[in-house]
Design an enzyme around this catalytic site. Sequence first.
Site, mmCIF file in Angstrom:
data_model
loop_
_atom_site.group_PDB
_atom_site.id
_atom_site.type_symbol
_atom_site.label_atom_id
_atom_site.label_comp_id
_atom_site.label_asym_id
_atom_site.label_seq_id
_atom_site.Cartn_x
_atom_site.Cartn_y
_atom_site.Cartn_z
ATOM 1 N N THR A 158 0.877 0.846 6.328
ATOM 2 C CA THR A 158 0.958 -0.216 5.338
ATOM 3 C C THR A 158 1.123 -1.533 6.094
ATOM 4 O O THR A 158 1.512 -1.529 7.255
ATOM 5 C CB THR A 158 2.166 0.051 4.416
ATOM 6 N N GLY A 159 0.812 -2.624 5.431
ATOM 7 C CA GLY A 159 0.975 -3.914 6.092
ATOM 8 C C GLY A 159 -0.355 -4.627 6.259
ATOM 9 O O GLY A 159 -1.295 -4.402 5.495
ATOM 10 N N THR B 17 -4.753 1.166 -2.268
ATOM 11 C CA THR B 17 -4.203 -0.189 -2.296
ATOM 12 C C THR B 17 -5.127 -1.141 -3.052
ATOM 13 O O THR B 17 -6.330 -0.876 -3.181
ATOM 14 C CB THR B 17 -4.042 -0.720 -0.851
ATOM 15 N N GLY C 165 -3.736 -5.245 7.128
ATOM 16 C CA GLY C 165 -4.798 -4.308 7.469
ATOM 17 C C GLY C 165 -5.642 -4.717 8.657
ATOM 18 O O GLY C 165 -6.062 -3.862 9.448
ATOM 19 N N THR D 63 0.782 -1.244 0.000
ATOM 20 C CA THR D 63 0.000 0.000 0.000
ATOM 21 C C THR D 63 0.815 1.296 0.000
ATOM 22 O O THR D 63 1.782 1.414 0.743
ATOM 23 C CB THR D 63 -0.826 0.005 1.315
ATOM 24 N N ARG E 116 -13.365 -8.532 0.945
ATOM 25 C CA ARG E 116 -12.562 -8.170 2.129
ATOM 26 C C ARG E 116 -12.068 -6.722 2.004
ATOM 27 O O ARG E 116 -11.642 -6.286 0.949
ATOM 28 C CB ARG E 116 -11.375 -9.126 2.248
ATOM 29 N N VAL E 117 -12.157 -5.997 3.098
ATOM 30 C CA VAL E 117 -11.635 -4.634 3.137
ATOM 31 C C VAL E 117 -10.620 -4.556 4.269
ATOM 32 O O VAL E 117 -10.871 -5.054 5.372
ATOM 33 C CB VAL E 117 -12.780 -3.618 3.368
ATOM 34 N N GLY E 118 -9.479 -3.961 4.004
ATOM 35 C CA GLY E 118 -8.444 -3.821 5.032
ATOM 36 C C GLY E 118 -8.509 -2.471 5.715
ATOM 37 O O GLY E 118 -9.583 -1.877 5.859
ATOM 38 N N ASP E 119 -7.357 -1.990 6.119
ATOM 39 C CA ASP E 119 -7.283 -0.717 6.844
ATOM 40 C C ASP E 119 -7.259 0.501 5.929
ATOM 41 O O ASP E 119 -7.666 1.596 6.321
ATOM 42 C CB ASP E 119 -5.998 -0.684 7.686
HETATM 43 N N1 GLY Z 1 -2.732 -2.504 4.152
HETATM 44 C C1 GLY Z 1 -3.393 -3.043 3.077
HETATM 45 C C2 GLY Z 1 -4.405 -4.037 3.400
HETATM 46 O O1 GLY Z 1 -4.280 -4.770 4.381
HETATM 47 O O2 GLY Z 1 -5.360 -4.154 2.669
#
Ligand code: GLY
Length: 329
Positions: A240-241, A207, A243, A189, A217-220
């Site tokens: 980043t990383g 990202t 989520g 990201t 799925r949705v991350g951070d």
């Molecule tokens: N940081 C990106 C995600 O986990 O989607």
Amino acid sequence: MNRRKFVKVLGTVTPVIAAMPSELMAFNKVANGPIVISTWEPNKKANAEAWEVLSRQGSALDAVHQGVMVPEADPEDTSVGLGGFPDRDGKVTLDACIMDHEGNIGAVMALEEIVHAISVARLVMEKTPHVQIVGDGALQFALENGFKRENLLTPKSIEAWKNWLKKSNYNPMETVELIEERIKKNHDTIGMLAIDSLNNISGACTTSGMAFKMHGRVGDSPIIGAGLYVDNEIGAATGTGVGEEVVRICGSHTIVEAMRYGKSPEEACKHALERLISMKGENHARKIQIGFIALNKNGDYGCYSMLPNFTMAVHSQDGVQIISAKSIF
Ligand code: GLY
């Protein structure tokens, strides 16, 4: 808190900064004038685009918007926009958010077939009464506003997906390992923060998310407070990383609040990572890469990661710097 009070709070930590070893002080250099920082060294190209905007006295909002469009349009970048790795069903779904100095926010989640998710997020912020639009609704909104439908898959991302399919079993921890592998080889990201010539702060984050994730799925990254947060009186943070773990600790908001109470950007990033360790334990945290970057109202910046190999790209009047983050483990 007004600016005068903020400066006073920072004043309480000045002696600590003065006592730091010189290599640590480099992480907290005060920038005179506009500045842009972003996650990961390859994003120095994105910073250069943002710097063009800032050096023409453009706004921090335009700078971060145009900056993150660079990796979004890059088919070789497997973490963002065009060429981003797909989900386990072979669909590229994008997450992005943007936040300006007035607390205006916009986000899209699980957006398909549009290269510049960040531009759709900005439009959500500026043209709708809402702050988040997801999935088909986000695509419909983008198409209604003139965005072009495009195939975001590339030969490289299709090959990676087909390789992943050979095992044909879904294991969330395996995808965590895959994203770690991708981070080692390339990067993840892009989160970008900027201060403009009026001393206003904005941020953007975009990202394609965790490779081979579950569809939907949705991350951070598109979650304000998790993947990005801006408080124009205090500063901003992004990350980043993995989520799921960043959402758990409201990472970016946690960092901004730590800066509010006197921590330097670097200390604040470390503080958020330690929050995850307190909550889930060291064994859990040791398996997870998270990298945070932060910028305060004075133009001081810093970064920290859970595991080694996270980098931050900086562009200011002093030129381009790549900073290797300290890590907890
Ligand atoms: N940081 C990106 C995600 O986990 O989607």
